[in-house]
Each structure stands twice: as structure tokens, then as C-alpha cells.
Design a protein around this motif. Structure first.
Motif, PDB file in Angstrom:
ATOM      1  N   THR A 187       0.930  -1.193  -0.038  1.00 38.17           N
ATOM      2  CA  THR A 187      -0.058   0.070   0.035  1.00 38.17           C
ATOM      3  C   THR A 187       0.817   1.283   0.029  1.00 38.17           C
ATOM      4  O   THR A 187       1.542   1.446   0.919  1.00 38.17           O
ATOM      5  CB  THR A 187      -0.885  -0.072   1.252  1.00 38.17           C
ATOM      6  N   TYR A 188       0.791   1.910  -1.123  1.00 40.45           N
ATOM      7  CA  TYR A 188       1.764   3.164  -1.022  1.00 40.45           C
ATOM      8  C   TYR A 188       1.129   4.169  -0.488  1.00 40.45           C
ATOM      9  O   TYR A 188       0.023   4.653  -0.592  1.00 40.45           O
ATOM     10  CB  TYR A 188       1.891   3.452  -2.815  1.00 40.45           C
ATOM     11  N   THR A 189       2.112   5.043   0.112  1.00 46.69           N
ATOM     12  CA  THR A 189       1.870   6.179   0.906  1.00 46.69           C
ATOM     13  C   THR A 189       2.879   7.174   0.429  1.00 46.69           C
ATOM     14  O   THR A 189       3.991   6.974   0.436  1.00 46.69           O
ATOM     15  CB  THR A 189       1.985   6.040   2.499  1.00 46.69           C
ATOM     16  N   LYS A 190       2.545   8.429  -0.086  1.00 50.75           N
ATOM     17  CA  LYS A 190       3.291   9.238  -0.613  1.00 50.75           C
ATOM     18  C   LYS A 190       4.414   9.563   0.460  1.00 50.75           C
ATOM     19  O   LYS A 190       4.254  10.043   1.465  1.00 50.75           O
ATOM     20  CB  LYS A 190       2.473  10.481  -1.059  1.00 50.75           C
ATOM     21  N   THR A 191       5.656   9.776   0.084  1.00 55.03           N
ATOM     22  CA  THR A 191       6.927  10.051   0.831  1.00 55.03           C
ATOM     23  C   THR A 191       7.693  10.995   0.241  1.00 55.03           C
ATOM     24  O   THR A 191       7.904  11.158  -0.782  1.00 55.03           O
ATOM     25  CB  THR A 191       7.584   8.828   0.838  1.00 55.03           C
ATOM     26  N   ILE A 192       8.092  11.935   1.374  1.00 60.04           N
ATOM     27  CA  ILE A 192       8.902  12.983   0.768  1.00 60.04           C
ATOM     28  C   ILE A 192      10.295  12.785   1.757  1.00 60.04           C
ATOM     29  O   ILE A 192      10.407  12.111   2.691  1.00 60.04           O
ATOM     30  CB  ILE A 192       8.219  14.457   1.191  1.00 60.04           C
ATOM     31  N   PRO A 193      11.307  13.308   0.910  1.00 58.00           N
ATOM     32  CA  PRO A 193      12.642  13.087   1.406  1.00 58.00           C
ATOM     33  C   PRO A 193      12.785  13.733   2.915  1.00 58.00           C
ATOM     34  O   PRO A 193      12.360  14.737   3.319  1.00 58.00           O
ATOM     35  CB  PRO A 193      13.743  13.713   0.851  1.00 58.00           C
ATOM     36  N   LYS A 194      13.529  13.176   3.701  1.00 63.46           N
ATOM     37  CA  LYS A 194      13.976  13.374   5.026  1.00 63.46           C
ATOM     38  C   LYS A 194      12.782  13.697   6.005  1.00 63.46           C
ATOM     39  O   LYS A 194      12.807  14.358   7.087  1.00 63.46           O
ATOM     40  CB  LYS A 194      14.758  14.776   5.055  1.00 63.46           C
ATOM     41  N   THR A 195      11.706  12.710   5.887  1.00 65.50           N
ATOM     42  CA  THR A 195      10.336  12.778   6.758  1.00 65.50           C
ATOM     43  C   THR A 195      10.349  11.327   7.126  1.00 65.50           C
ATOM     44  O   THR A 195      10.435  10.291   6.220  1.00 65.50           O
ATOM     45  CB  THR A 195       9.397  13.307   5.662  1.00 65.50           C
TER      46      THR A 195
END
Length: 170
Positions: free
Chosen positions: A76-84
Motif C-alpha cells: 500500500t503506497y503512501t506518498k513519501t518526501i525526503p528526510k521525513t
């Protein structure tokens, strides 16, 4: 001549005695069997003639275990941003052939060059000593990462999957 008889007399006497003892042992009878070795062998193996080493239910169990489907891993993909910080373990679930939930493990995270970012050194990777916790993982930058997942059910059937995981800036 007398000297030769004195020197070798004991050896000849011992040899003759050994032949008599060997003959007596081989002549021992027990029922239809003749000879001590044959009697010992028959007594040791008397219960083995009834044993069936290849039971049908054992073969069926082995066939069933071999035919069993491996676990299925879902993502299940969850939007991810760097360094979070993100919990990668919650994104993956696995079920065995019977439909029961089983644990799955993130075995490695590779960047776009194929280098592991989950382990600090190659020796850590060989010994499976993760440098980072996948429950609170922060991706170092934007890119597409490869997540290597393993699921193992109670019957020791394993499933290995790789997922391409995008990390974006917004």
C-alpha cells in the motif's frame, strides 16, 4: 631345529587354538541358523522385517507441503518526501496460503545505483545488522528506491518481492 620349534612353537600353538575357537563359534546353531554372526544379525533384524519405511501418509504430507503456495505480499503506497520519517513496515502485509496474516520483513532498501541505504557496511548487510529502523525510516533524497521484502509462513515457505518506491519533493 629344536631352536626353531622353541621360538615358533608358541605362535603355532596360538594359531591352532584360534582355529579351534573360530570353528566352534561358526558351528554354533540356533534353530535354522548356523554361525554366531548370522545368529546375532538375525536377532538384531527380527523386528525390522515388519517395518515399512515409506508410509503412504508421509509421502502425502511431503507432496502437500511441496505443492503449498507461498505467501502473497501486498503493498500500500503512501506518498513519501525526503528526510521525513515514515513507517515502511505498515505499507506491507502478507498472507499465507490459508489466508492468515503473517509478518513480512524489509530485507534491504537500494538507491537508484543499487547501493544499500539500510545497512552502513557490506559486513552489516551480510550479518543482517540493520543500521536504520524501518518503522521510522527517512529517505535521504528524491529518487526511486527499490524495497526488498521477504515473507515467511509457518511451513517455511518464503516469498521475496521487490517494489520500486518513488520519493518525491511534493
Amino acid at each position: 631345529m629344536v631352536t626353531i620349534i622353541r621360538q615358533y612353537g608358541r605362535a603355532v600353538l596360538l594359531g591352532i587354538t584360534a582355529l579351534f575357537v573360530f570353528g566352534a563359534v561358526c558351528a554354533v546353531r540356533s534353530g535354522e541358523n548356523t554361525g554366531l554372526i548370522r545368529i546375532i544379525y538375525d536377532r538384531a533384524m527380527q523386528n525390522m522385517s515388519k517395518a515399512d519405511p515409506g508410509h503412504a501418509w508421509d509421502a502425502d504430507a511431503v507432496k502437500a507441503a511441496a505443492a503449498r503456495r507461498g505467501p502473497e505480499i501486498t503493498f500500500t503506497y503512501t506518498k513519501t518526501i525526503p528526510k521525513t520519517s515514515v513507517n515502511l513496515d505498515e505499507m506491507f502485509a502478507a498472507k499465507d496460503a490459508d489466508g492468515n496474516q503473517i509478518l513480512c520483513e524489509i530485507t534491504d532498501i537500494l538507491d537508484d545505483t543499487g547501493k544499500s541505504i539500510l545497512y552502513a557496511t557490506e559486513e552489516d548487510r551480510k550479518n543482517k545488522r540493520k543500521t536504520y529502523d524501518t518503522g521510522r525510516f527517512s529517505f535521504p533524497g528524491i529518487g526511486i528506491y527499490t524495497l526488498c521484502i521477504k515473507a515467511l509462513d509457518t511451513e517455511k515457505k518464503a516469498a521475496y518481492e521487490q517494489y520500486r518506491f518513488p520519493v518525491t519533493s511534493s
